[in-house]
Design an enzyme around this catalytic site. Sequence first.
Site, PDB file in Angstrom:
ATOM      1  N   ARG A   1      -7.258   0.394  -6.096  1.00 38.61           N
ATOM      2  CA  ARG A   1      -8.694   0.381  -6.376  1.00 38.61           C
ATOM      3  C   ARG A   1      -9.186  -1.015  -6.757  1.00 38.61           C
ATOM      4  O   ARG A   1     -10.245  -1.448  -6.336  1.00 38.61           O
ATOM      5  CB  ARG A   1      -8.926   1.347  -7.548  1.00 38.61           C
ATOM      6  CG  ARG A   1     -10.300   1.864  -7.744  1.00 38.61           C
ATOM      7  CD  ARG A   1     -10.291   2.809  -8.940  1.00 38.61           C
ATOM      8  NE  ARG A   1      -9.694   4.084  -8.628  1.00 38.61           N
ATOM      9  CZ  ARG A   1     -10.395   5.177  -8.358  1.00 38.61           C
ATOM     10  NH1 ARG A   1     -11.695   5.142  -8.367  1.00 38.61           N
ATOM     11  NH2 ARG A   1      -9.784   6.313  -8.097  1.00 38.61           N
TER      12      ARG A   1
ATOM     13  N   ASP B   1       1.235   7.148 -14.175  1.00 38.15           N
ATOM     14  CA  ASP B   1       0.018   6.573 -14.735  1.00 38.15           C
ATOM     15  C   ASP B   1      -1.250   7.018 -14.032  1.00 38.15           C
ATOM     16  O   ASP B   1      -2.280   6.351 -14.088  1.00 38.15           O
ATOM     17  CB  ASP B   1       0.132   5.043 -14.625  1.00 38.15           C
ATOM     18  CG  ASP B   1       0.525   4.614 -13.229  1.00 38.15           C
ATOM     19  OD1 ASP B   1       0.252   5.372 -12.286  1.00 38.15           O
ATOM     20  OD2 ASP B   1       1.103   3.524 -13.073  1.00 38.15           O
TER      21      ASP B   1
ATOM     22  N   GLU C   1      -4.823   2.622 -13.876  1.00 35.08           N
ATOM     23  CA  GLU C   1      -3.463   3.031 -14.252  1.00 35.08           C
ATOM     24  C   GLU C   1      -2.958   2.376 -15.536  1.00 35.08           C
ATOM     25  O   GLU C   1      -2.241   2.997 -16.323  1.00 35.08           O
ATOM     26  CB  GLU C   1      -2.488   2.752 -13.105  1.00 35.08           C
ATOM     27  CG  GLU C   1      -2.681   3.656 -11.885  1.00 35.08           C
ATOM     28  CD  GLU C   1      -3.713   3.135 -10.898  1.00 35.08           C
ATOM     29  OE1 GLU C   1      -4.403   2.138 -11.219  1.00 35.08           O
ATOM     30  OE2 GLU C   1      -3.841   3.729  -9.812  1.00 35.08           O
TER      31      GLU C   1
ATOM     32  N   HIS D   1      -3.739   0.209  -1.122  1.00 39.97           N
ATOM     33  CA  HIS D   1      -4.737   1.223  -1.502  1.00 39.97           C
ATOM     34  C   HIS D   1      -5.300   0.990  -2.896  1.00 39.97           C
ATOM     35  O   HIS D   1      -6.149   1.740  -3.356  1.00 39.97           O
ATOM     36  CB  HIS D   1      -4.116   2.622  -1.470  1.00 39.97           C
ATOM     37  CG  HIS D   1      -3.078   2.849  -2.532  1.00 39.97           C
ATOM     38  ND1 HIS D   1      -3.398   3.374  -3.766  1.00 39.97           N
ATOM     39  CD2 HIS D   1      -1.762   2.608  -2.570  1.00 39.97           C
ATOM     40  CE1 HIS D   1      -2.291   3.453  -4.495  1.00 39.97           C
ATOM     41  NE2 HIS D   1      -1.288   2.994  -3.799  1.00 39.97           N
TER      42      HIS D   1
ATOM     43  N   HIS E   1      -3.725   4.389   4.218  1.00 37.26           N
ATOM     44  CA  HIS E   1      -4.010   5.367   3.158  1.00 37.26           C
ATOM     45  C   HIS E   1      -5.308   6.095   3.501  1.00 37.26           C
ATOM     46  O   HIS E   1      -6.253   5.463   3.983  1.00 37.26           O
ATOM     47  CB  HIS E   1      -4.138   4.612   1.823  1.00 37.26           C
ATOM     48  CG  HIS E   1      -4.028   5.471   0.616  1.00 37.26           C
ATOM     49  ND1 HIS E   1      -5.085   6.214   0.147  1.00 37.26           N
ATOM     50  CD2 HIS E   1      -2.989   5.726  -0.220  1.00 37.26           C
ATOM     51  CE1 HIS E   1      -4.692   6.878  -0.934  1.00 37.26           C
ATOM     52  NE2 HIS E   1      -3.419   6.597  -1.173  1.00 37.26           N
TER      53      HIS E   1
ATOM     54  N   GLU F   1       8.790   7.600 -16.564  1.00 33.21           N
ATOM     55  CA  GLU F   1       8.319   6.248 -16.193  1.00 33.21           C
ATOM     56  C   GLU F   1       7.446   5.675 -17.314  1.00 33.21           C
ATOM     57  O   GLU F   1       6.373   5.112 -17.084  1.00 33.21           O
ATOM     58  CB  GLU F   1       7.549   6.290 -14.865  1.00 33.21           C
ATOM     59  CG  GLU F   1       7.389   4.939 -14.190  1.00 33.21           C
ATOM     60  CD  GLU F   1       6.607   5.039 -12.879  1.00 33.21           C
ATOM     61  OE1 GLU F   1       7.228   5.377 -11.852  1.00 33.21           O
ATOM     62  OE2 GLU F   1       5.398   4.783 -12.884  1.00 33.21           O
TER      63      GLU F   1
HETATM   64  N1  UDP Z   1       4.974   6.316   1.127  1.00 34.53           N
HETATM   65  C1  UDP Z   1       5.134   7.342   2.063  1.00 34.53           C
HETATM   66  N2  UDP Z   1       4.461   7.249   3.256  1.00 34.53           N
HETATM   67  C2  UDP Z   1       3.641   6.230   3.563  1.00 34.53           C
HETATM   68  C3  UDP Z   1       3.464   5.187   2.587  1.00 34.53           C
HETATM   69  C4  UDP Z   1       4.132   5.273   1.392  1.00 34.53           C
HETATM   70  O1  UDP Z   1       5.872   8.299   1.837  1.00 34.53           O
HETATM   71  O2  UDP Z   1       3.070   6.209   4.655  1.00 34.53           O
HETATM   72  C5  UDP Z   1       5.689   6.415  -0.166  1.00 34.53           C
HETATM   73  C6  UDP Z   1       6.418   5.177  -0.606  1.00 34.53           C
HETATM   74  O3  UDP Z   1       7.734   5.158  -0.091  1.00 34.53           O
HETATM   75  C7  UDP Z   1       6.401   5.294  -2.115  1.00 34.53           C
HETATM   76  C8  UDP Z   1       5.118   6.022  -2.381  1.00 34.53           C
HETATM   77  O4  UDP Z   1       4.708   6.622  -1.164  1.00 34.53           O
HETATM   78  O5  UDP Z   1       7.470   6.092  -2.595  1.00 34.53           O
HETATM   79  C9  UDP Z   1       4.076   5.052  -2.864  1.00 34.53           C
HETATM   80  O6  UDP Z   1       2.882   5.692  -2.984  1.00 34.53           O
HETATM   81  P1  UDP Z   1       1.528   4.929  -3.286  1.00 34.53           P
HETATM   82  O7  UDP Z   1       1.606   3.548  -2.719  1.00 34.53           O
HETATM   83  O8  UDP Z   1       0.450   5.839  -2.827  1.00 34.53           O
HETATM   84  O9  UDP Z   1       1.455   4.911  -4.848  1.00 34.53           O
HETATM   85  P2  UDP Z   1       2.002   3.890  -5.939  1.00 34.53           P
HETATM   86  O10 UDP Z   1       3.451   3.685  -5.679  1.00 34.53           O
HETATM   87  O11 UDP Z   1       1.214   2.635  -5.808  1.00 34.53           O
HETATM   88  O12 UDP Z   1       1.755   4.580  -7.225  1.00 34.53           O
END
Ligand code: UDP
Length: 414
Positions: free
Chosen positions: A245, A130, A166, A243, A276, A152
């Site tokens: 927004r 997304d 998203e 993180h 982040h 997804e």
């Molecule tokens: N993740 C990572 N290192 C970190 C923090 C998160 O590899 O220091 C991984 C986490 O395991 C997950 C993904 O990043 O698979 C999540 O990314 P993010 O939170 O940026 O995006 P969202 O999942 O909210 O789309």
Amino acid sequence: MPPDLIAQAFRSQAAPVEFHGRWPAGRSIVNARPTKVAAVFGTRPEAIKMMPVLREIDARGPAFTLCNIITSQHTDLLDPLLRRFQLQSHHCLNVLRPGQTLDQLLSRLLAALDAVLEEASPDLLLVQGDTTSALAGGLAGHHHKIPVAHIEAGLRSGSRFSPFPEEMNRRLITQLATYHMAATPSNVQTLLAEGVPPERVFLTGNPIVDALQIVLASSPPSDQLHALLQELEGQRIIVLTSHRRENSGDTMRGYFAVLRDFIARHSNVTLVFPVHPNPAVRRECVRAGLAGPSIRLIDPLDYPDFLHLLRSAWLVVSDSGGIQEETPSLGKPLLVIRENTERPEAIDSGCARLVGKSPETLAMMLDELAADDTWIRGVQATVNPFGNGNSAKAIVDALTNVIDPIETRSSIAS
Ligand code: UDP
């Protein structure tokens, strides 16, 4: 949902068709050219979730050729993943600019994709999730009359502005995509209820579960993480990520202040926060005074180390989507610091609780858990509602045996 629709949607999982080197219409691969698949991605979660699918496509030999179009939406977070997963960048869009708005990002992505798709001329585009990169991929695919497969698909929070942007991105991608790879039965149901033709919907699971299994089986913790975990032995570790927004500003600062106060009152708890790189997150850490010996603000971790850190957690507090999908496999309790979730399966699995957009509720929940950690101790690794680790195979089976992109493209174009 009528049983015939369910049966159709479940087809790829219930009766996976093995690839036998022939196209569905009976065309032998000797006579047919390979399907050229272009994957558009550029954020950390996209790379993690795309990796198993790209590996699976690669493993199918001559049926496909692959072209990775890296949007570089998160360069700092993406580059280590590309190296770790050995993902080649065939086209790099280089669209990142400091402080750019979503519209500026989207317009840069569309302009860059226009040129790349013209040159690469793929038969099928793969987008995941997304993000603005995924939306741009879907829209550019539509403009170039290239069928788009959306991994997804079917997640909805029900609120246009949460998560932002998203939720709207995923609704728009559903309109743009030709094929919809849904992680859960409820995602399938959402798509069908919105009128997506059932023959275009596939229940595949989410390849994040494949990624987690692949990585945990092959990558031990690094020396640095090992040292950190040894230092914190005997402590209850809260792992924080944040993180989103729509949380930035007062809400994020409020959550951070609550955690700071909780840590100050509990000497047996340490907070580990891989921060982040988004400057808005770093700013709120400073404003909330999130610092001190039991508060470890660290750089984002490499994916394997992050999973090992999660495994060591007493509690996870996060607004991430991917972490909601990972914690059921790891058996870790998660407080979701968001107004809502498009992944209610995580809550239903018993691994996650929704805090809401309320630092006060987070404070109350933390106090309750410190007084009585029955829930925390009870959370066990469970059957992951988001997949069983075979999602990449189900997706690529759908691409090989059910979808015929070359024909689809000519029919879209005519
Ligand atoms: N993740 C990572 N290192 C970190 C923090 C998160 O590899 O220091 C991984 C986490 O395991 C997950 C993904 O990043 O698979 C999540 O990314 P993010 O939170 O940026 O995006 P969202 O999942 O909210 O789309």
